[in-house]
Design an enzyme around this catalytic site. Structure first.
Site, PDB file in Angstrom:
ATOM      1  N   SER A  14     -56.831 -71.117  -8.038  1.00 27.83           N
ATOM      2  CA  SER A  14     -55.972 -72.393  -9.093  1.00 27.83           C
ATOM      3  C   SER A  14     -54.437 -71.787  -8.324  1.00 27.83           C
ATOM      4  O   SER A  14     -53.913 -72.397  -8.966  1.00 27.83           O
ATOM      5  CB  SER A  14     -55.703 -72.860 -10.511  1.00 27.83           C
ATOM      6  OG  SER A  14     -57.048 -72.427 -11.032  1.00 27.83           O
ATOM      7  N   GLY A  18     -55.538 -75.113  -1.329  1.00 30.06           N
ATOM      8  CA  GLY A  18     -56.805 -76.005  -0.305  1.00 30.06           C
ATOM      9  C   GLY A  18     -55.203 -76.783  -0.052  1.00 30.06           C
ATOM     10  O   GLY A  18     -55.339 -76.883   1.029  1.00 30.06           O
ATOM     11  N   ASP A  71     -60.879 -79.788  -1.936  1.00 26.65           N
ATOM     12  CA  ASP A  71     -60.144 -78.966  -0.945  1.00 26.65           C
ATOM     13  C   ASP A  71     -59.985 -80.037   0.902  1.00 26.65           C
ATOM     14  O   ASP A  71     -59.058 -79.903   1.331  1.00 26.65           O
ATOM     15  CB  ASP A  71     -60.683 -77.778  -0.426  1.00 26.65           C
ATOM     16  CG  ASP A  71     -59.605 -77.137  -1.803  1.00 26.65           C
ATOM     17  OD1 ASP A  71     -59.263 -77.421  -2.199  1.00 26.65           O
ATOM     18  OD2 ASP A  71     -59.602 -75.984  -1.529  1.00 26.65           O
ATOM     19  N   GLU A 150     -69.307 -61.883  -4.497  1.00 27.06           N
ATOM     20  CA  GLU A 150     -69.476 -63.580  -3.507  1.00 27.06           C
ATOM     21  C   GLU A 150     -69.108 -63.847  -2.452  1.00 27.06           C
ATOM     22  O   GLU A 150     -69.623 -64.197  -1.760  1.00 27.06           O
ATOM     23  CB  GLU A 150     -69.060 -64.681  -4.204  1.00 27.06           C
ATOM     24  CG  GLU A 150     -70.180 -65.111  -5.847  1.00 27.06           C
ATOM     25  CD  GLU A 150     -70.104 -64.500  -6.658  1.00 27.06           C
ATOM     26  OE1 GLU A 150     -70.414 -64.862  -8.393  1.00 27.06           O
ATOM     27  OE2 GLU A 150     -68.827 -63.366  -6.956  1.00 27.06           O
ATOM     28  N   PRO A 191     -49.294 -56.634  -8.963  1.00 25.98           N
ATOM     29  CA  PRO A 191     -50.994 -57.864  -8.391  1.00 25.98           C
ATOM     30  C   PRO A 191     -50.481 -58.142  -6.891  1.00 25.98           C
ATOM     31  O   PRO A 191     -51.298 -57.915  -5.995  1.00 25.98           O
ATOM     32  CB  PRO A 191     -50.085 -59.566  -9.668  1.00 25.98           C
ATOM     33  CG  PRO A 191     -49.332 -58.607 -10.145  1.00 25.98           C
ATOM     34  CD  PRO A 191     -48.396 -57.783  -9.391  1.00 25.98           C
ATOM     35  N   GLN A 193     -49.448 -56.505  -4.333  1.00 20.07           N
ATOM     36  CA  GLN A 193     -49.590 -55.143  -3.451  1.00 20.07           C
ATOM     37  C   GLN A 193     -51.311 -54.677  -3.610  1.00 20.07           C
ATOM     38  O   GLN A 193     -52.159 -54.441  -3.020  1.00 20.07           O
ATOM     39  CB  GLN A 193     -48.694 -54.242  -4.463  1.00 20.07           C
ATOM     40  CG  GLN A 193     -47.492 -54.196  -4.040  1.00 20.07           C
ATOM     41  CD  GLN A 193     -46.759 -52.751  -4.662  1.00 20.07           C
ATOM     42  OE1 GLN A 193     -47.251 -51.904  -5.094  1.00 20.07           O
ATOM     43  NE2 GLN A 193     -45.564 -53.249  -5.070  1.00 20.07           N
ATOM     44  N   CYS A 383     -67.285 -97.964  -7.944  1.00 19.87           N
ATOM     45  CA  CYS A 383     -69.464 -97.518  -8.454  1.00 19.87           C
ATOM     46  C   CYS A 383     -68.878 -97.968  -9.463  1.00 19.87           C
ATOM     47  O   CYS A 383     -69.887 -98.880  -9.764  1.00 19.87           O
ATOM     48  CB  CYS A 383     -68.800 -95.875  -7.786  1.00 19.87           C
ATOM     49  SG  CYS A 383     -70.222 -95.713  -7.160  1.00 19.87           S
ATOM     50  N   GLN A 387     -70.457-101.683 -11.669  1.00 20.74           N
ATOM     51  CA  GLN A 387     -71.612-101.631 -11.821  1.00 20.74           C
ATOM     52  C   GLN A 387     -71.345-101.706 -13.757  1.00 20.74           C
ATOM     53  O   GLN A 387     -71.872-103.424 -14.394  1.00 20.74           O
ATOM     54  CB  GLN A 387     -72.239-100.433 -12.027  1.00 20.74           C
ATOM     55  CG  GLN A 387     -72.867 -99.970 -10.363  1.00 20.74           C
ATOM     56  CD  GLN A 387     -73.516 -98.509 -10.628  1.00 20.74           C
ATOM     57  OE1 GLN A 387     -73.940 -97.808 -11.443  1.00 20.74           O
ATOM     58  NE2 GLN A 387     -74.114 -97.968  -9.255  1.00 20.74           N
ATOM     59  N   HIS A 509     -66.257 -96.321  -2.823  1.00 25.68           N
ATOM     60  CA  HIS A 509     -64.958 -94.747  -3.265  1.00 25.68           C
ATOM     61  C   HIS A 509     -64.126 -95.131  -1.709  1.00 25.68           C
ATOM     62  O   HIS A 509     -63.955 -94.521  -1.557  1.00 25.68           O
ATOM     63  CB  HIS A 509     -65.507 -93.781  -3.215  1.00 25.68           C
ATOM     64  CG  HIS A 509     -67.087 -92.997  -4.576  1.00 25.68           C
ATOM     65  ND1 HIS A 509     -66.334 -93.598  -5.723  1.00 25.68           N
ATOM     66  CD2 HIS A 509     -68.100 -93.472  -4.437  1.00 25.68           C
ATOM     67  CE1 HIS A 509     -67.179 -92.670  -6.667  1.00 25.68           C
ATOM     68  NE2 HIS A 509     -68.272 -93.672  -5.714  1.00 25.68           N
ATOM     69  N   GLU A 511     -61.415 -94.289  -2.778  1.00 27.22           N
ATOM     70  CA  GLU A 511     -60.080 -92.978  -2.773  1.00 27.22           C
ATOM     71  C   GLU A 511     -60.291 -92.455  -1.841  1.00 27.22           C
ATOM     72  O   GLU A 511     -59.434 -91.633  -1.563  1.00 27.22           O
ATOM     73  CB  GLU A 511     -60.264 -92.712  -4.259  1.00 27.22           C
ATOM     74  CG  GLU A 511     -62.087 -91.664  -5.018  1.00 27.22           C
ATOM     75  CD  GLU A 511     -62.514 -93.278  -5.233  1.00 27.22           C
ATOM     76  OE1 GLU A 511     -62.692 -94.088  -4.880  1.00 27.22           O
ATOM     77  OE2 GLU A 511     -63.796 -92.333  -6.027  1.00 27.22           O
TER      78      GLU A 511
HETATM   79  N1  GLN Z   1     -74.307 -93.930 -11.495  1.00 25.20           N
HETATM   80  C1  GLN Z   1     -74.314 -94.504 -10.353  1.00 25.20           C
HETATM   81  C2  GLN Z   1     -75.768 -94.861  -9.566  1.00 25.20           C
HETATM   82  O1  GLN Z   1     -75.362 -93.746  -9.494  1.00 25.20           O
HETATM   83  C3  GLN Z   1     -72.882 -94.826  -9.914  1.00 25.20           C
HETATM   84  C4  GLN Z   1     -72.610 -93.907  -9.220  1.00 25.20           C
HETATM   85  C5  GLN Z   1     -71.255 -93.778  -9.039  1.00 25.20           C
HETATM   86  O2  GLN Z   1     -70.169 -93.871  -9.983  1.00 25.20           O
HETATM   87  N2  GLN Z   1     -70.444 -92.074  -7.815  1.00 25.20           N
HETATM   88  O3  GLN Z   1     -75.437 -95.932  -8.918  1.00 25.20           O
END
Ligand code: GLN
Length: 535
Positions: A14, A18, A71, A150, A191, A193, A383, A387, A509, A511
């Site tokens: 953290s 990124g 990221d 890892e 830390p 170093q 999304c 719904q 989406h 965003e």
């Molecule tokens: N759970 C819902 C679906 O699968 C909405 C998915 C979401 O919001 N990304 O359709």
């Protein structure tokens, strides 16, 4: 041929590797270079798509439908680079590919080993991205902290690449923590170093150190770190905490990081003072003219990374409107019990419901939609948010009692959200949703069209369930506007409510496509509507 910058992290996780990678991308892009990013994640999942947000934070979806590390979202927000499926390399992907090759007989006669087969696969995957993109610089961020078991194959792969390419083609940047001990009134370099020592044990010499610290360091500390860690004095960069992540490129610029990188990689380019970024993004973030509070109702509210792109897009919407956005985070489960919704909303001028999966908190979200619809509060559903807005409308406007999504109630009498035939037979959970960019056609007479100012848009998806077209006509008769449709597959993309000041909910989406200097149109208009809301 592309040059490479390898970014590792030490001491703790953290540290904002990124954001550091994205800021370096921004600086190089401003100087006229074409860049791309690769994020290497040392976990065994093939992609983060099957992980819980509490494990991983948000799953970032690319245009070509890959479920990736968040990221890559920072990188797309800070730069104009193209990121896609192959930009996120996981241990799972690498092993999967190597094991498939072994089964096919590609290594016939050989013992397949971590070195060289796994490391070669990592190097090939990295080279392929830089080659396909035709970029000047490829930034490769190695997830995890130096010292983790890892990440060793990834570190060995970048060690080899640097050895093969030479120092003017590959650069190692190490992001480290420089804790400030208040009681002693000084920074502690130990830390850092140790962490650099760990890197040296495996043959990696950092060229540049980005020292994350809460208090700026002085010249003496810089010299001490340089001497003990074997790096140039000017390559010890002070990466002091800032209020807004979008200030990080300016901090690096002030420290001369872009000049240093270009010098070390022998790249000549014109200077750029990032004036545009400073004047639009930073100025409006720091000194906005107005402010507005938005409630986000979700089930992963306690984890800031779970809705990363949503929170950023809201900030971008604020920048576009010269306003500071305060985010009021509401746990949807609390709304199921809370009698006084107005109190939870705490003066918010807009309500946003983000995406999500599973039953928990659904009824709380439905209550929030109802409140926004009845009280004329600007509403933005994304999304799952779309719904639940459909379910609420079915139940409370159309009188379809018990309407639901089959995700939450398999036997509902009114399945207004349901699975398409093709999704019903899906057995594998990984990468099997409707993913990535799909076309959406907008109705001219809609808020969405007025936001985008165009009829056809491409937006990213990540869901299994869809609006059930059986109910479309009936909903229309009751005042719903199907403002956006995917005409190819007849799928509902955006719903709006006639007579409401701003009620927009989309199946995709938005965003993921918002940037600080270019807010997504729906986020921009949502914030504009919230600023106009006088309730
Ligand atoms: N759970 C819902 C679906 O699968 C909405 C998915 C979401 O919001 N990304 O359709």
């Amino acid at each position: 041929m592309s040059k490479f910058i390898f970014i590792t992290g030490g001491v703790v996780s953290s540290l904002g590797k990124g954001i550091a990678a994205a800021s370096i991308g921004k600086l190089l892009e401003a100087r006229g270079l074409r860049t791309t990013i690769i994020k290497c994640d040392p976990y065994l999942n093939v992609d983060p798509g099957t992980m819980n947000p509490y494990q991983h934070g948000e799953v970032y979806v690319t245009e070509d439908g890959a479920e990736t590390d968040l990221d890559l979202g920072h990188y797309e927000r800070f730069t104009n680079a193209y990121v896609s499926k192959d930009s996120n390399i996981t241990t799972g992907k690498i092993y999967y590919s190597v094991i498939m090759k072994e089964r096919r007989g590609d290594y016939l006669g050989k013992t397949v080993q971590i070195i060289p087969h796994i490391t070669d696969e990592i190097k090939d995957s990295i080279r392929k991205v830089s080659h396909d993109r035709d970029v000047d610089v490829t930034i490769v961020e190695i997830g995890g902290t130096v010292g983790d078991i890892e990440s060793l194959p990834f570190l060995e792969a970048i060690r080899q690449m640097r050895w093969e390419l030479g120092e003017s083609y590959a650069l190692n940047i190490h992001v480290t923590l420089l804790p400030y001990i208040r009681s002693a009134g000084e920074h502690k370099t130990k830390p850092t170093q140790h962490s650099v020592g760990r890197l040296r044990e495996i043959g990696i010499m950092p060229d540049i150190l980005l020292c994350r610290t809460e208090k700026a360091m002085d010249q003496e500390q810089r010299e001490k770190i340089a001497l003990f860690c074997n790096v140039d004095k000017e390559a010890v960069i002070d990466a002091c905490d800032v209020k807004h992540i979008y200030e990080v490129p300016m901090v690096f610029k002030k420290e001369g990081l872009d000049d240093l990188i270009l010098k070390k990689l022998h790249i000549k380019s014109q200077d750029n003072d990032l004036r545009d970024w400073q004047d639009v993004v930073i100025k409006r973030l720091k000194y906005p003219e107005r402010e507005v509070k938005i409630s986000v109702v979700g089930k992963y509210i306690s984890l800031p990374d779970a809705y990363k792109s949503i929170y950023e897009a809201l900030v971008h919407g604020g920048i576009a409107n010269n306003a500071r956005v305060f985010i009021n985070k509401i746990d949807s489960e609390d709304l199921e019990r809370d009698k006084d919704l107005a109190r939870s909303l705490n003066g918010s001028k807009g309500i946003l419901i983000p995406g999500g999966f599973g039953t928990r908190g659904i009824e709380g979200k439905i209550r929030a939609v109802q409140y926004a619809r009845e009280k004329n509060i600007p509403f933005f559903g994304i999304c799952l948010g779309m719904q639940v807005a459909s379910i609420e409308f079915a139940r409370n406007v159309c009188g379809l009692k018990g309407a639901n999504s089959t995700e939450f109630d398999q036997d509902t009498k009114y399945p207004v959200i349901s699975l398409l035939e093709e999704q019903k037979n899906v057995k594998n959970m990984g990468a099997s949703m409707r993913l990535g960019a799909y076309a959406c056609h907008l109705l001219k007479n809609s808020l969405s069209f007025r936001s985008y100012k165009k009829e056809n848009v491409l937006e990213r998806h990540r869901h299994r369930y869809e609006f059930n077209n059986k109910y479309k006509k009936f909903f229309e008769q009751n005042g719903m506007l199907f403002a956006g449709m995917n005409t190819e597959n007849h799928l509902v993309e955006i719903i709006e409510l006639k007579g409401h000041p701003w009620f927009v909910a989309c199946q995709f989406h938005p965003e993921f496509k918002s940037k600080p200097e270019r807010a997504h149109p729906l986020f921009r208009q949502f914030i504009a509507a919230a600023l106009e809301n006088s309730h």
